[in-house]
Motif scaffolding. Structure first.
Motif, short mmCIF file in Angstrom:
data_model
loop_
_atom_site.label_atom_id
_atom_site.label_comp_id
_atom_site.label_asym_id
_atom_site.label_seq_id
_atom_site.Cartn_x
_atom_site.Cartn_y
_atom_site.Cartn_z
N VAL A 166 0.39 2.57 -15.78
CA VAL A 166 0.16 1.29 -16.43
C VAL A 166 1.36 0.97 -17.31
O VAL A 166 1.98 1.87 -17.86
CB VAL A 166 -1.12 1.37 -17.29
CG1 VAL A 166 -1.35 0.07 -18.05
CG2 VAL A 166 -2.32 1.68 -16.42
N GLU A 207 0.82 -1.21 0.00
CA GLU A 207 0.00 0.00 0.00
C GLU A 207 0.85 1.26 0.00
O GLU A 207 0.47 2.28 -0.59
CB GLU A 207 -0.93 0.01 1.22
CG GLU A 207 -2.01 -1.04 1.16
CD GLU A 207 -2.81 -1.13 2.45
OE1 GLU A 207 -2.71 -0.22 3.31
OE2 GLU A 207 -3.52 -2.14 2.61
N ALA A 256 -2.37 -8.46 -6.65
CA ALA A 256 -2.06 -7.09 -7.09
C ALA A 256 -1.22 -7.12 -8.36
O ALA A 256 -1.46 -6.34 -9.30
CB ALA A 256 -1.33 -6.33 -5.99
N LEU A 257 -0.26 -8.02 -8.42
CA LEU A 257 0.60 -8.11 -9.59
C LEU A 257 -0.15 -8.62 -10.81
O LEU A 257 0.05 -8.13 -11.93
CB LEU A 257 1.81 -9.00 -9.28
CG LEU A 257 2.97 -8.97 -10.25
CD1 LEU A 257 3.40 -7.55 -10.59
CD2 LEU A 257 4.14 -9.74 -9.67
N ALA A 280 -2.00 -5.79 -12.26
CA ALA A 280 -1.11 -4.88 -12.97
C ALA A 280 -0.63 -5.49 -14.29
O ALA A 280 -0.50 -4.78 -15.30
CB ALA A 280 0.08 -4.52 -12.08
N ASP A 283 1.58 3.18 -7.07
CA ASP A 283 1.49 2.67 -8.44
C ASP A 283 1.69 3.88 -9.35
O ASP A 283 0.96 4.85 -9.24
CB ASP A 283 0.12 2.03 -8.64
CG ASP A 283 -0.03 1.34 -9.97
OD1 ASP A 283 0.86 1.49 -10.82
OD2 ASP A 283 -1.04 0.65 -10.16
N HIS A 284 2.70 3.83 -10.22
CA HIS A 284 3.00 4.98 -11.07
C HIS A 284 2.56 4.78 -12.51
O HIS A 284 3.27 5.13 -13.44
CB HIS A 284 4.50 5.29 -11.03
CG HIS A 284 4.94 5.85 -9.72
ND1 HIS A 284 4.52 7.07 -9.25
CD2 HIS A 284 5.74 5.34 -8.76
CE1 HIS A 284 5.06 7.30 -8.06
NE2 HIS A 284 5.80 6.26 -7.75
N ALA A 329 6.35 0.54 -15.31
CA ALA A 329 5.75 0.96 -14.04
C ALA A 329 5.58 -0.22 -13.10
O ALA A 329 5.84 -0.11 -11.89
CB ALA A 329 4.40 1.64 -14.30
N VAL A 330 5.14 -1.36 -13.63
CA VAL A 330 4.97 -2.57 -12.82
C VAL A 330 6.31 -2.99 -12.24
O VAL A 330 6.44 -3.25 -11.04
CB VAL A 330 4.36 -3.72 -13.65
CG1 VAL A 330 4.39 -5.03 -12.88
CG2 VAL A 330 2.94 -3.38 -14.08
N ARG A 378 7.63 -0.68 -9.51
CA ARG A 378 6.92 -0.87 -8.25
C ARG A 378 7.37 -2.16 -7.55
O ARG A 378 7.59 -2.16 -6.34
CB ARG A 378 5.41 -0.89 -8.48
CG ARG A 378 4.64 -0.91 -7.17
CD ARG A 378 3.16 -0.75 -7.39
NE ARG A 378 2.48 -0.57 -6.10
CZ ARG A 378 1.27 -1.03 -5.84
NH1 ARG A 378 0.58 -1.67 -6.79
NH2 ARG A 378 0.74 -0.85 -4.66
#
Length: 192
Positions: free
Chosen positions: A78, A71, A129-130, A133, A75-76, A82-83, A86
């Protein structure tokens, strides 16, 4: 006036904070419900109403710490870059989490359960979460085709291994090199 639910959250937070302090002071194997209760200023039955034993307290503590890192790292956008950025940032924070590292290196029996036998709650949260993304990255066109959950699980394995073994290769890969190589591995894996 504090609500009953807020009061419960405060008690649980005190218990988990006390458990973290015990782990750092004594290690997982020597942490007891009695010592956690003493440090949290609650009775042992108060803890036992929430968790059946120390291992469950530790599992809850780790889940909160790991999900808290997820949390906390924003997240910066798409896309693959970015993935990967993070994931690398999350890995860096987890490698510097003193409680997580104490469990990993000082409670090998407990750690091995989540390394070799089964996914823990926090690992499931990270995979979910991954996968989300990765799905967005696939729609964006910057992540290769494939089952997002399977790909997320593989990214978890790569990253988890990096976190676990970073100390072993520290003379070869300093922190910056480790982050760069992890990013390279993940980018190569996810690239279309």
């Amino acid at each position: 006036m504090m609500s009953i639910r807020n009061s419960e959250m405060t008690v649980e937070r005190r218990i988990l904070d006390a458990a973290a302090a015990c782990i750092l002071a004594y290690g997982v194997e020597r942490t007891t419900m009695t010592e956690i209760a003493r440090r949290a200023r609650v009775s042992r039955p108060t803890i036992y109403r929430r968790w059946p034993d120390v291992r469950w307290v530790v599992a809850e503590l780790l889940t909160l710490r790991i999900s808290g890192v997820l949390e906390a790292v924003p997240d910066h956008g798409v896309g693959r870059e970015a993935v990967v950025a993070r994931v690398v940032a999350i890995a860096d924070r987890l490698r510097h989490d003193d409680v997580l590292m104490a469990v990993l290196f000082n409670a090998p029996t407990l750690a091995m359960v989540y390394i070799t036998e089964r996914l823990g709650t926090s690992q499931q949260i990270l995979i979910d979460a991954l996968a989300e993304a990765i799905t967005a990255g696939q729609r964006h066109g910057s992540v290769r085709a494939g089952d997002p959950r399977q790909m997320a699980a593989m990214c978890l394995l790569i990253t988890q291994s990096t976190i676990q073994s970073a100390q072993m290769v520290a003379k070869i890969l300093d922190e910056q090199a480790l982050a760069a190589e992890l990013a390279s591995a993940l980018n190569g894996y996810l690239k279309p």
